[in-house]
Design an enzyme around this catalytic site. Structure first.
Site, PDB file in Angstrom:
ATOM      1  N   ASP A  24       0.818  -1.214   0.000  1.00  0.00           N
ATOM      2  CA  ASP A  24       0.000   0.000   0.000  1.00  0.00           C
ATOM      3  C   ASP A  24       0.851   1.264   0.000  1.00  0.00           C
ATOM      4  OD1 ASP A  24       0.930  -0.716   2.572  1.00  0.00           O
ATOM      5  OD2 ASP A  24      -0.505   0.632   3.513  1.00  0.00           O
ATOM      6  N   LYS A  97      -5.391   0.721   2.457  1.00  0.00           N
ATOM      7  CA  LYS A  97      -4.882   1.775   3.346  1.00  0.00           C
ATOM      8  C   LYS A  97      -5.845   2.961   3.267  1.00  0.00           C
ATOM      9  CE  LYS A  97      -1.027   4.233   2.297  1.00  0.00           C
ATOM     10  NZ  LYS A  97       0.084   3.959   3.187  1.00  0.00           N
ATOM     11  N   LYS A 136      -6.342  -0.378   6.829  1.00  0.00           N
ATOM     12  CA  LYS A 136      -5.163  -0.055   7.635  1.00  0.00           C
ATOM     13  C   LYS A 136      -5.035   1.446   7.833  1.00  0.00           C
ATOM     14  CE  LYS A 136      -0.648   0.909   6.495  1.00  0.00           C
ATOM     15  NZ  LYS A 136       0.677   0.705   5.911  1.00  0.00           N
ATOM     16  N   GLU A 177      -2.379   0.388  13.407  1.00  0.00           N
ATOM     17  CA  GLU A 177      -0.911   0.403  13.270  1.00  0.00           C
ATOM     18  C   GLU A 177      -0.285   1.618  13.944  1.00  0.00           C
ATOM     19  OE1 GLU A 177       0.626   0.357   9.246  1.00  0.00           O
ATOM     20  OE2 GLU A 177       2.692   0.281   9.932  1.00  0.00           O
ATOM     21  N   LYS A 219      -1.085  -3.944  14.358  1.00  0.00           N
ATOM     22  CA  LYS A 219       0.133  -3.984  13.529  1.00  0.00           C
ATOM     23  C   LYS A 219       1.198  -3.101  14.173  1.00  0.00           C
ATOM     24  CE  LYS A 219       1.894  -3.064   8.881  1.00  0.00           C
ATOM     25  NZ  LYS A 219       1.655  -3.236   7.453  1.00  0.00           N
ATOM     26  N   SER A 261       7.676  -4.447   9.100  1.00  0.00           N
ATOM     27  CA  SER A 261       9.115  -4.736   9.142  1.00  0.00           C
ATOM     28  C   SER A 261       9.925  -3.472   9.414  1.00  0.00           C
ATOM     29  CB  SER A 261       9.582  -5.452   7.874  1.00  0.00           C
ATOM     30  OG  SER A 261       9.312  -4.734   6.705  1.00  0.00           O
ATOM     31  N   GLY A 263      11.918  -1.332   8.101  1.00  0.00           N
ATOM     32  CA  GLY A 263      13.277  -1.018   7.682  1.00  0.00           C
ATOM     33  C   GLY A 263      14.277  -2.110   8.049  1.00  0.00           C
ATOM     34  N   SER A 289       2.811  -8.491   8.564  1.00  0.00           N
ATOM     35  CA  SER A 289       2.199  -7.610   7.565  1.00  0.00           C
ATOM     36  C   SER A 289       3.336  -6.772   7.013  1.00  0.00           C
ATOM     37  CB  SER A 289       1.125  -6.732   8.223  1.00  0.00           C
ATOM     38  OG  SER A 289       0.611  -5.814   7.281  1.00  0.00           O
TER      39      SER A 289
HETATM   40  P1  13P Z   1       7.246  -2.177   6.170  1.00  0.00           P
HETATM   41  O1  13P Z   1       7.112  -3.644   6.509  1.00  0.00           O
HETATM   42  O2  13P Z   1       8.116  -1.915   4.991  1.00  0.00           O
HETATM   43  O3  13P Z   1       7.545  -1.345   7.386  1.00  0.00           O
HETATM   44  O4  13P Z   1       5.808  -1.718   5.673  1.00  0.00           O
HETATM   45  C1  13P Z   1       4.707  -2.105   6.397  1.00  0.00           C
HETATM   46  C2  13P Z   1       3.716  -1.036   6.400  1.00  0.00           C
HETATM   47  O5  13P Z   1       2.602  -1.219   5.963  1.00  0.00           O
HETATM   48  C3  13P Z   1       4.085   0.257   6.970  1.00  0.00           C
HETATM   49  O6  13P Z   1       2.945   1.025   7.140  1.00  0.00           O
END
Ligand code: 13P
Length: 336
Positions: A24, A97, A136, A177, A219, A261, A263, A289
């Protein structure tokens, strides 16, 4: 899939061996990703790249849901089918998103607040019509000298809860998140403290605003050393401090925790996820995710060239398979 109850959608997103692909990236962020492989960012190249990922054979074995961007959920695949149809044919649940990104927070130096609540009820109804079954919203909390302030955590948590309640009203599972960024030289214990305060505040707001915990997913970031911290915590420490933090803050009624993740490299994120799933009993599913940690190799392999599509799909399939193994606590570095 179309008439599933919210609880069932939430559970399906964290089914065994499966997790979510975050695809997204906003128009600005996907441009950065495409710049990194010297590919112009056009509506067509963005579509081609997302189609490459989503049409990978067997992706549905590892990917339960995909988070799309507003442009993508309206796009058609090369064969003329809506991309959402291609996704559903893979057994993957489409998500969207819905936040509108961050703006500087008034009367604060260097903090951000996520926008997008105006008109959200109507947008959610439209996204549901377009096929989305979950959504999200990302809030961003940075760690630096003197920040975050409780003020920043409060306003972002309030907005997350308003979004989550509207999602459930519209028949979409909210992914909540709150991302504590890993940028900076702070150590893992500073990350722990900020993540704990943030999650406590978020769940307090969710409660105040009557959000049904069984119908949402969290998240979060992992509890991890800042990327410039000279003393990087090892895998064991990241996994145990992250789980301990959730035990203190995340109610057992929440069906699943799906990590961003943030970074971390593909392998780092995979190893951390695996270690947590090996650590045994907890009340929620612990899954993924990931954006970058699922896409980095595929993007690099593709290079924007049609002749590389097959190899890029193989790279994506391989990464998704390893991440899925980690989600089950069965990853080993020799599988790389
Ligand atoms: P990353 O795993 O690259 O951090 O992206 C996940 C994400 O949706 C960030 O909002």
């Amino acid at each position: 899939m179309d008439d599933m109850e919210l609880e069932d959608v939430a559970k399906a997103l964290v089914a065994p061996s499966k997790g979510i692909l975050a695809a997204d990236e906003s128009t600005g962020t996907i441009k950065k990703r495409l710049d990194s492989i010297n590919t112009p960012s056009t509506e067509e190249t963005r579509r081609d790249y997302r189609e490459l990922l989503l049409s990978t054979k067997g992706a549905g074995d590892f990917i339960s849901g995909v988070i799309l961007y507003d442009e993508t959920i309206r796009q058609k695949a090369t064969d003329g089918r809506p991309l959402t149809e291609l996704i559903k044919a893979q057994g993957i649940i489409p998500g969207i998103k819905v936040d509108k990104g961050t703006k500087p927070l008034a009367f604060s130096d260097g903090e951000l607040v996520t926008e997008g609540l105006d008109g959200l009820r109507e947008r959610l109804n439209e996204y549901r019509e377009l096929g989305a079954r979950f959504a999200k919203w990302r809030a961003v909390i940075a760690i630096k000298d003197g920040i975050p302030s409780q003020y920043c955590i409060d306003v972002n948590s309030h907005a997350l809860a308003r979004y989550a309640a509207l999602c459930q009203e519209a028949g979409l599972v909210p992914i909540v998140e709150p991302e504590v960024l890993m940028d900076g030289d702070h150590n893992i214990d500073e990350c722990y403290a900020v993540t704990e305060t943030t999650l406590k505040t978020v769940f307090d707001e969710l409660y105040q605003q009557r959000v049904v915990l069984e119908q949402m997913l969290l998240k979060p970031n992992m509890v991890i050393s800042g990327s410039d911290c000279p003393e990087q915590a090892d895998v064991e420490e990241v996994a145990s401090k992250t789980l301990y933090c959730f035990e203190q803050t995340v109610p057992a009624a929440v069906p699943g925790i799906v990590f961003l993740s943030g970074g971390q490299s593909e392998q780092q994120a995979t190893m951390h996820l695996n270690a947590m799933n090996q650590m045994g009993k907890f009340p929620w599913e612990i899954s993924y995710s990931f954006g970058r940690a699922l896409q980095a190799s595929a993007l690099k392999t593709w290079q924007g060239k049609p002749e590389n599509v097959e190899a890029a799909q193989a790279a994506f399939h391989h990464r998704a398979k390893l991440t899925s193994a980690a989600r089950d606590g069965e990853y080993r570095p020799d599988m790389e």
